[in-house]
Design a protein around this motif. Structure first.
Motif, short mmCIF file in Angstrom:
data_model
loop_
_atom_site.label_atom_id
_atom_site.label_comp_id
_atom_site.label_asym_id
_atom_site.label_seq_id
_atom_site.Cartn_x
_atom_site.Cartn_y
_atom_site.Cartn_z
N THR A 1 17.23 4.48 8.04
CA THR A 1 16.43 4.12 7.11
C THR A 1 15.75 5.08 6.32
O THR A 1 15.90 6.27 6.73
N PRO A 2 15.39 4.91 5.26
CA PRO A 2 14.66 5.98 4.32
C PRO A 2 13.72 6.55 5.02
O PRO A 2 12.78 6.14 5.75
N ASP A 3 13.74 8.14 4.89
CA ASP A 3 12.91 8.89 5.79
C ASP A 3 11.78 9.30 4.90
O ASP A 3 11.66 8.90 3.70
N ALA A 4 10.83 10.08 4.98
CA ALA A 4 9.53 10.27 4.38
C ALA A 4 9.92 11.13 3.05
O ALA A 4 9.23 10.69 1.99
N THR A 5 10.69 11.94 2.94
CA THR A 5 11.21 12.52 1.75
C THR A 5 11.80 11.46 0.69
O THR A 5 11.45 11.35 -0.48
N GLU A 6 12.67 10.66 1.28
CA GLU A 6 13.32 9.55 0.41
C GLU A 6 12.16 8.53 -0.12
O GLU A 6 12.23 7.95 -1.21
N ILE A 7 11.24 8.07 0.90
CA ILE A 7 10.32 7.08 0.55
C ILE A 7 9.41 7.84 -0.58
O ILE A 7 9.19 7.12 -1.59
N ASP B 1 0.99 -1.21 0.04
CA ASP B 1 -0.26 0.25 -0.14
C ASP B 1 0.82 1.24 -0.05
O ASP B 1 1.68 1.45 0.79
N PRO B 2 0.55 2.28 -1.17
CA PRO B 2 1.80 3.32 -1.01
C PRO B 2 1.41 4.39 0.10
O PRO B 2 2.37 5.19 0.50
N SER B 3 0.35 4.06 0.78
CA SER B 3 0.23 5.06 1.91
C SER B 3 1.19 4.55 2.93
O SER B 3 1.28 5.46 4.09
N GLY B 4 1.65 3.34 2.98
CA GLY B 4 2.53 2.78 4.25
C GLY B 4 1.57 1.92 5.21
O GLY B 4 2.04 1.38 5.98
N ALA B 5 0.24 1.77 4.97
CA ALA B 5 -0.59 0.94 5.86
C ALA B 5 -0.25 -0.59 5.74
O ALA B 5 0.03 -0.82 4.47
N GLU C 1 7.90 -3.31 4.76
CA GLU C 1 7.36 -2.11 4.71
C GLU C 1 7.17 -1.80 3.03
O GLU C 1 7.78 -2.50 2.32
N LEU C 2 6.64 -0.39 2.78
CA LEU C 2 6.78 0.00 1.39
C LEU C 2 8.15 0.15 0.96
O LEU C 2 8.50 -0.44 -0.20
N CYS C 3 9.00 0.74 1.89
CA CYS C 3 10.51 0.86 1.65
C CYS C 3 11.03 -0.09 2.77
O CYS C 3 11.35 0.32 3.83
N PRO C 4 11.41 -1.50 2.52
CA PRO C 4 11.51 -2.29 3.69
C PRO C 4 12.84 -1.86 4.31
O PRO C 4 13.79 -1.53 3.78
N THR C 5 12.92 -2.20 5.67
CA THR C 5 13.97 -1.87 6.37
C THR C 5 14.62 -3.01 6.89
O THR C 5 15.90 -2.98 7.52
N THR C 6 14.08 -4.27 6.81
CA THR C 6 14.45 -5.53 7.14
C THR C 6 14.24 -6.53 6.04
O THR C 6 13.47 -6.26 5.04
N THR C 7 14.84 -7.83 6.04
CA THR C 7 14.61 -8.76 5.26
C THR C 7 13.51 -9.58 5.76
O THR C 7 12.79 -9.21 6.82
N PHE C 8 13.02 -10.40 4.92
CA PHE C 8 11.93 -11.40 5.53
C PHE C 8 12.45 -11.94 6.65
O PHE C 8 11.46 -12.27 7.61
#
Length: 264
Positions: free
Chosen positions: A106-112, A75-79, A89-96
């Motif tokens: 980790t990517p901030d809101a601007t980078e996402i 979901d592009p909203s991040g939900a 997540e939308l821009c994952p911070t971890t592997t499975f």
């Protein structure tokens, strides 16, 4: 960077979407803790496994961008698509498996937001265009979202995953007749709306009342490639062996023909 979006404009009422085959890290290699780790969770060999889809007249849409850069099936909203369950997540911070993906931060809101415009939006622009084009030509179409995953990932699910995992968001994204037909085309080792109920693609585009029926297929990789018990940089990804994969390819051909029969 190679062309990000690959589109084959088929004429049959079937689209095969491939959101997670990409391994391009979009020049962010140095930001990841390990480029190999950032690529490990790709849906390996899916574009080869379904190469016959074009012969059936299907449209095919895939991106070369790695899901570790941005996951075009979130979901592009991040939900969260799976509230209360482990996921990425939308821009994952971890592997499975829960390993940290980034060296620092980790990517901030601007980078996402930048990645969404650069990589997420073009994929869905192409996919939406195919949905619109084919729906204009056919009373109903099937959007088949093609995925695969390792058979065992304790953080995400218990034990060994069934071979075929069919997702329709609890029957919201396609007609029950399509779910039943696809289930019948699979082997006994399948489940409907188990751990994987369908990602953002099926949930966003699936509008059965409007003639767009979306269904997700999550395959356990063991069905088409020999999975090592412990994946590492020396043995992963597993090699694609056409002879090994042949029985599963035959089943998948039946599955896509079933989708076409339903649409036609």
């Amino acid at each position: 960077m190679e062309a990000m979006i690959h589109v084959h404009h088929g004429t049959a009422p079937l689209i095969v979407a491939m959101p997670h085959t990409g391994v391009d890290l979009a020049e962010l290699d140095n930001h990841f803790a390990s480029p190999w780790l950032a690529r490990r969770d790709a849906d390996w060999h899916i574009e080869t496994l379904y190469s016959f889809a074009r012969d059936l007249g299907a449209a095919v849409v895939r991106t070369t961008i790695s899901r570790s850069v941005i996951d075009v099936n979130r979901d592009p909203s991040g939900a969260s698509l799976y509230p209360g369950q482990a996921t990425t997540e939308l821009c994952p911070t971890t592997t499975f498996d829960g390993e940290r993906l980034y060296r620092a931060g980790t990517p901030d809101a601007t980078e996402i937001a930048r990645r969404r415009v650069a990589y997420f939006d073009p994929y869905h622009f192409a996919l939406a265009a195919e949905v619109e084009r084919l729906r204009a030509a056919h009373p109903r179409i099937v959007l088949y979202d093609a995925h695969s995953i390792r058979s065992r990932i304790p953080r995400l699910f218990d034990g060994e995953l069934p071979q075929f995992n069919i997702g329709t968001n609890n029957d919201a994204t396609c007609a029950p007749e399509l779910t039943a037909a696809v289930s019948a085309a699979c082997t006994a080792d399948h489940i409907v709306n188990g751990r994987f109920k369908g990602g953002w693609t099926t949930r966003h585009y699936g509008r059965p009342a409007q003639g767009v029926h979306a269904i997700q297929m999550e395959l356990a990789i063991r069905g088409y490639a020999a999975e090592p018990s412990v994946p590492d940089a020396t043995n992963w990804p597993p090699r694609y062996d056409p002879a090994y994969a042949a029985p599963l390819v035959a089943t998948l051909r039946n599955v896509l023909n079933t989708c076409l029969d339903f649409a036609q």
